[in-house]
Write an enzyme that holds these catalytic residues in place. Structure first.
Site, PDB file in Angstrom:
ATOM      1  N   ARG A   5       0.786  -1.172  -0.035  1.00  0.00           N
ATOM      2  CA  ARG A   5       0.178  -0.081   0.126  1.00  0.00           C
ATOM      3  C   ARG A   5       0.933   1.312   0.104  1.00  0.00           C
ATOM      4  O   ARG A   5       0.192   2.301   0.239  1.00  0.00           O
ATOM      5  CB  ARG A   5      -0.981   0.082   1.227  1.00  0.00           C
ATOM      6  CG  ARG A   5      -2.036  -1.051   1.212  1.00  0.00           C
ATOM      7  CD  ARG A   5      -2.873  -1.326   2.312  1.00  0.00           C
ATOM      8  NE  ARG A   5      -2.758  -0.283   3.475  1.00  0.00           N
ATOM      9  CZ  ARG A   5      -3.691   0.715   3.646  1.00  0.00           C
ATOM     10  NH1 ARG A   5      -4.713   0.703   2.854  1.00  0.00           N
ATOM     11  NH2 ARG A   5      -3.452   1.256   4.740  1.00  0.00           N
ATOM     12  N   ASP A   6       2.215   1.210  -0.204  1.00  0.00           N
ATOM     13  CA  ASP A   6       3.051   2.269  -0.175  1.00  0.00           C
ATOM     14  C   ASP A   6       4.190   1.889  -1.466  1.00  0.00           C
ATOM     15  O   ASP A   6       5.375   2.530  -1.031  1.00  0.00           O
ATOM     16  CB  ASP A   6       3.589   2.606   1.096  1.00  0.00           C
ATOM     17  CG  ASP A   6       4.054   4.067   0.988  1.00  0.00           C
ATOM     18  OD1 ASP A   6       3.799   4.875   0.300  1.00  0.00           O
ATOM     19  OD2 ASP A   6       4.724   4.364   2.028  1.00  0.00           O
ATOM     20  N   VAL A   7       3.764   1.541  -2.279  1.00  0.00           N
ATOM     21  CA  VAL A   7       4.963   1.004  -3.471  1.00  0.00           C
ATOM     22  C   VAL A   7       5.098   2.412  -4.000  1.00  0.00           C
ATOM     23  O   VAL A   7       4.116   3.060  -4.661  1.00  0.00           O
ATOM     24  CB  VAL A   7       4.370   0.154  -4.314  1.00  0.00           C
ATOM     25  CG1 VAL A   7       5.265  -0.021  -5.338  1.00  0.00           C
ATOM     26  CG2 VAL A   7       4.063  -1.177  -3.542  1.00  0.00           C
ATOM     27  N   ASN A  11      10.599   4.148  -1.760  1.00  0.00           N
ATOM     28  CA  ASN A  11      10.451   2.678  -0.984  1.00  0.00           C
ATOM     29  C   ASN A  11      11.177   1.619  -1.852  1.00  0.00           C
ATOM     30  O   ASN A  11      10.996   0.235  -1.434  1.00  0.00           O
ATOM     31  CB  ASN A  11       9.068   2.554  -0.625  1.00  0.00           C
ATOM     32  CG  ASN A  11       8.499   3.185   0.438  1.00  0.00           C
ATOM     33  OD1 ASN A  11       9.347   4.028   0.993  1.00  0.00           O
ATOM     34  ND2 ASN A  11       7.320   3.790   0.644  1.00  0.00           N
ATOM     35  N   LYS A  44      -0.786   7.951  -2.064  1.00  0.00           N
ATOM     36  CA  LYS A  44       0.568   8.896  -2.615  1.00  0.00           C
ATOM     37  C   LYS A  44      -0.149   9.422  -3.676  1.00  0.00           C
ATOM     38  O   LYS A  44      -0.498   8.410  -4.852  1.00  0.00           O
ATOM     39  CB  LYS A  44       1.849   7.956  -2.796  1.00  0.00           C
ATOM     40  CG  LYS A  44       2.321   7.705  -1.520  1.00  0.00           C
ATOM     41  CD  LYS A  44       3.803   8.187  -1.566  1.00  0.00           C
ATOM     42  CE  LYS A  44       4.326   8.027  -0.022  1.00  0.00           C
ATOM     43  NZ  LYS A  44       5.596   7.245  -0.005  1.00  0.00           N
TER      44      LYS A  44
END
Length: 186
Positions: A5-7, A11, A44
């Site tokens: 959920r934060d690719v 990261n 994002k």
């Protein structure tokens, strides 16, 4: 069975041995079933699909696949993907092969499917996406030159919304292939 959920570019790291590392699992959630959908809202801009804007959105592997495809699209074209709600209102996303003519049509179709606003029309798993990738790789090994890259991509670093006074909101810096670079978060 983990939804990251934060690719996002910050990261994803490439090691000296050319291994790709995904870090920062602070927004991650264990994916049990498609019925287990409740997630906190964590987005994002340009990387998060529509379902991630809603805590009750149908999130699954297809959510991370959207973010991965968005990163690929921007990395290859230099053009950021619109935020998903803006795309829903007025989708200006051009096929990758249109903005980057050196990209084979097959790759463009894969990225297009992975960036579909409708989650049910996206790849349901990385395995499903890789099946299509394998088809393209198989074609490129044969005599069919339509899928072969004619030019080498020039690597770049893209800086968005920089706080540096001398840089614009969107700056692209060329990278020398023969040098080693170290990038940090600041």
């Amino acid at each position: 069975d983990v939804l990251h959920r934060d690719v996002s570019p910050e990261n994803v790291f490439l090691t000296k041995d050319s291994h790709i590392k995904l870090i920062d699992f602070g927004s991650a959630k264990i994916f049990v079933t498609e019925k287990d959908r409740t997630c906190s809202v964590s987005v994002k801009p340009g990387l998060s699909p529509l379902e991630q804007y809603d805590g009750n959105g149908n999130q699954g592997p297809w959510t991370d696949i959207y973010a991965l495809a968005s990163m690929f699209y921007q990395s290859v074209s230099g053009i950021p993907v619109q935020e998903a709600p803006a795309r829903q209102e007025n989708d200006k996303l051009e096929p990758l092969s249109k903005v980057c003519p050196t990209i084979p049509r097959g790759w463009s179709e894969i990225i297009g499917k992975a960036l579909n606003l409708n989650a049910s029309e996206r790849y349901r798993s990385i395995s499903e996406l890789l099946e299509d990738v394998d088809k393209i790789i198989t074609l490129s090994v044969g005599d069919d030159t339509q899928y072969r890259r004619k030019t080498k991509a020039n690597p770049v670093i893209i800086i968005e919304k920089s706080k540096h006074k001398n840089l614009k909101e969107f700056t692209q810096l060329s990278i020398d292939r023969d040098k080693e670079y170290s990038l940090g978060r600041s």
